[in-house]
Design an enzyme around this catalytic site. Sequence first.
Site, mmCIF file in Angstrom:
data_model
loop_
_atom_site.group_PDB
_atom_site.id
_atom_site.type_symbol
_atom_site.label_atom_id
_atom_site.label_comp_id
_atom_site.label_asym_id
_atom_site.label_seq_id
_atom_site.Cartn_x
_atom_site.Cartn_y
_atom_site.Cartn_z
ATOM 1 N N SER A 1 0.848 -1.201 0.000
ATOM 2 C CA SER A 1 0.000 0.000 0.000
ATOM 3 C C SER A 1 0.881 1.246 0.000
ATOM 4 O O SER A 1 2.098 1.160 0.225
ATOM 5 C CB SER A 1 -0.895 0.008 1.245
ATOM 6 O OG SER A 1 -0.089 0.208 2.403
ATOM 7 N N ASP B 1 -1.396 -1.559 -3.811
ATOM 8 C CA ASP B 1 -2.749 -1.663 -3.252
ATOM 9 C C ASP B 1 -3.283 -0.240 -3.005
ATOM 10 O O ASP B 1 -2.619 0.573 -2.360
ATOM 11 C CB ASP B 1 -2.639 -2.436 -1.922
ATOM 12 C CG ASP B 1 -3.972 -2.833 -1.343
ATOM 13 O OD1 ASP B 1 -4.939 -2.964 -2.112
ATOM 14 O OD2 ASP B 1 -4.035 -3.043 -0.112
ATOM 15 N N HIS B 2 -4.465 0.042 -3.510
ATOM 16 C CA HIS B 2 -5.125 1.342 -3.294
ATOM 17 C C HIS B 2 -4.278 2.547 -3.716
ATOM 18 O O HIS B 2 -4.146 3.519 -2.956
ATOM 19 C CB HIS B 2 -5.561 1.514 -1.831
ATOM 20 C CG HIS B 2 -6.633 0.553 -1.438
ATOM 21 N ND1 HIS B 2 -7.938 0.691 -1.860
ATOM 22 C CD2 HIS B 2 -6.596 -0.567 -0.687
ATOM 23 C CE1 HIS B 2 -8.650 -0.316 -1.379
ATOM 24 N NE2 HIS B 2 -7.854 -1.099 -0.667
ATOM 25 N N ASP C 1 -7.339 3.481 -7.313
ATOM 26 C CA ASP C 1 -8.596 3.494 -6.565
ATOM 27 C C ASP C 1 -9.248 4.872 -6.686
ATOM 28 O O ASP C 1 -8.973 5.775 -5.915
ATOM 29 C CB ASP C 1 -8.311 3.151 -5.097
ATOM 30 C CG ASP C 1 -9.574 3.138 -4.256
ATOM 31 O OD1 ASP C 1 -10.646 3.491 -4.790
ATOM 32 O OD2 ASP C 1 -9.488 2.783 -3.070
ATOM 33 N N GLU D 1 -11.616 0.329 -9.358
ATOM 34 C CA GLU D 1 -12.627 0.054 -8.325
ATOM 35 C C GLU D 1 -13.896 0.861 -8.596
ATOM 36 O O GLU D 1 -13.840 2.053 -8.888
ATOM 37 C CB GLU D 1 -12.087 0.367 -6.923
ATOM 38 C CG GLU D 1 -13.131 0.090 -5.831
ATOM 39 C CD GLU D 1 -12.577 0.095 -4.395
ATOM 40 O OE1 GLU D 1 -11.364 -0.106 -4.213
ATOM 41 O OE2 GLU D 1 -13.382 0.296 -3.473
ATOM 42 N N GLY E 1 -11.176 -6.209 1.440
ATOM 43 C CA GLY E 1 -11.781 -6.323 2.772
ATOM 44 C C GLY E 1 -12.229 -7.732 3.100
ATOM 45 O O GLY E 1 -13.305 -7.937 3.656
ATOM 46 N N SER F 1 -10.719 -10.175 5.034
ATOM 47 C CA SER F 1 -10.252 -10.894 6.226
ATOM 48 C C SER F 1 -11.457 -11.465 6.960
ATOM 49 O O SER F 1 -12.553 -10.897 6.934
ATOM 50 C CB SER F 1 -9.479 -9.952 7.154
ATOM 51 O OG SER F 1 -8.168 -9.758 6.665
HETATM 52 P P1 13P Z 1 -8.817 -6.590 5.162
HETATM 53 O O1 13P Z 1 -8.731 -5.355 6.022
HETATM 54 O O2 13P Z 1 -10.153 -7.233 5.299
HETATM 55 O O3 13P Z 1 -7.708 -7.534 5.432
HETATM 56 O O4 13P Z 1 -8.729 -6.109 3.637
HETATM 57 C C1 13P Z 1 -7.470 -5.885 3.051
HETATM 58 C C2 13P Z 1 -7.597 -5.184 1.752
HETATM 59 O O5 13P Z 1 -8.647 -5.047 1.161
HETATM 60 C C3 13P Z 1 -6.348 -4.666 1.166
HETATM 61 O O6 13P Z 1 -6.593 -3.946 0.003
HETATM 62 O O1 G3H Z 2 -6.861 -1.903 2.311
HETATM 63 C C1 G3H Z 2 -5.930 -1.461 2.966
HETATM 64 C C2 G3H Z 2 -4.820 -2.354 3.360
HETATM 65 O O2 G3H Z 2 -5.187 -3.143 4.461
HETATM 66 C C3 G3H Z 2 -3.571 -1.583 3.582
HETATM 67 O O3 G3H Z 2 -3.634 -0.888 4.774
HETATM 68 O O4 G3H Z 2 -2.973 1.437 4.170
HETATM 69 O O5 G3H Z 2 -2.797 0.611 6.515
HETATM 70 O O6 G3H Z 2 -1.213 -0.212 4.768
HETATM 71 P P1 G3H Z 2 -2.592 0.323 5.065
HETATM 72 ZN ZN ZN Z 3 -8.489 -2.936 0.023
#
Ligand code: 13P
Ligand code: G3H
Ligand code: ZN
Length: 323
Positions: free
Chosen positions: A56, A93-94, A115, A145, A226, A228
């Site tokens: 990220s 990521d994002h 994103d 997204e 998301g 988890s």
């Molecule tokens: P979680 O917070 O559910 O692990 O999601 C992680 C995620 O979407 C990272 O982009």
């Molecule tokens: O979706 C977000 C990920 O869990 C990354 O989280 O921005 O705290 O590294 P972070």
């Molecule tokens: Zn995410």
Amino acid sequence: MVHYTELGFKNTREMFKKAMDGKYAIPAYNFNNMEQLQAIITACANTSSPVILQISKGARNYANETLLRYMGQGAIEMMKQMGKEVPVAMHLDHGDSYELCVSCIEYGFSSVMIDGSSLSYEENIALTTKVVEYAHQHDVSVEGELGVLAGIEDDVSSEVSHYTDPNDVEDFVNRTGVDSLAISIGTSHGAYKFKVGPGEEIPPLRFDILEEIEHRIPGFPIVLHGSSSVMPKYIKIINEYGGDMHGTAGVPEDQLRKATKSAVCKINIDSDGRLAMTAVIREFLAKNPSAFDPRQYLGPARTELIAMYEHKNKNVLGSAGKA
Ligand code: 13P
Ligand code: G3H
Ligand code: ZN
């Protein structure tokens, strides 16, 4: 500029095609430090699973972008030494700007997410298209997204989620040229996805929306963020050893398993890794108050992470044995 192929990474095209045909999902696990990275690579090598290493913007700021890039490269070398090579993508990521996506591509990422979900629909299309045009010149995959997840997405946070509107998806993927699409069907980021009191049920994911999206863009790779499960065994240990995390719940594993049978090709998991590490470290330090060598608690935390990722690959995502 270093191209990802020089570092040993793969883009996601082939991974997603196989996942779509084989009805499983590629794990996308986040890392910020050495132990998390070792655990992800070891678990995926042990289970012969392809994997997407997610970084990220926050991870880049925390660990330093240059160091992370060499860590990713080092992970590929480590895996070769283990004698078990599996396809690995290095993914942003994002990503929240064109400049960040370009920077990651220049650092050797094989895949980026732009994103634009917090922007207006047209602004999202414009930004995503710009990233795709640059990324595709370098054969880098792009994830877009549509729809908003509740919880924190790096710097962007939202109290409420907005489900993806199936009426938008065909237009969005055609106009932007993205390679995969993250959608909102009831998952959210972090450890507090659903507030459930005693006797209350976790609301199911909106499989009806997912089905409608699949109908509109058949065979197109879908991503679930998301995801988890906020595994109760870790919450229990955290609370037993001084933590305070109550009323938490995540996405049940059977719902994720069901999702892998659809066009969902990539499932993002970060919080479960954070919880597993925290549980082990809390327990260790509570039981060993005089310990002070980080290897004594980070080592067992890493061992637990390996077991957790192996479990996800084998029993939830179905990616084990698919490398
Ligand atoms: P979680 O917070 O559910 O692990 O999601 C992680 C995620 O979407 C990272 O982009
Ligand atoms: O979706 C977000 C990920 O869990 C990354 O989280 O921005 O705290 O590294 P972070
Ligand atoms: Zn995410």
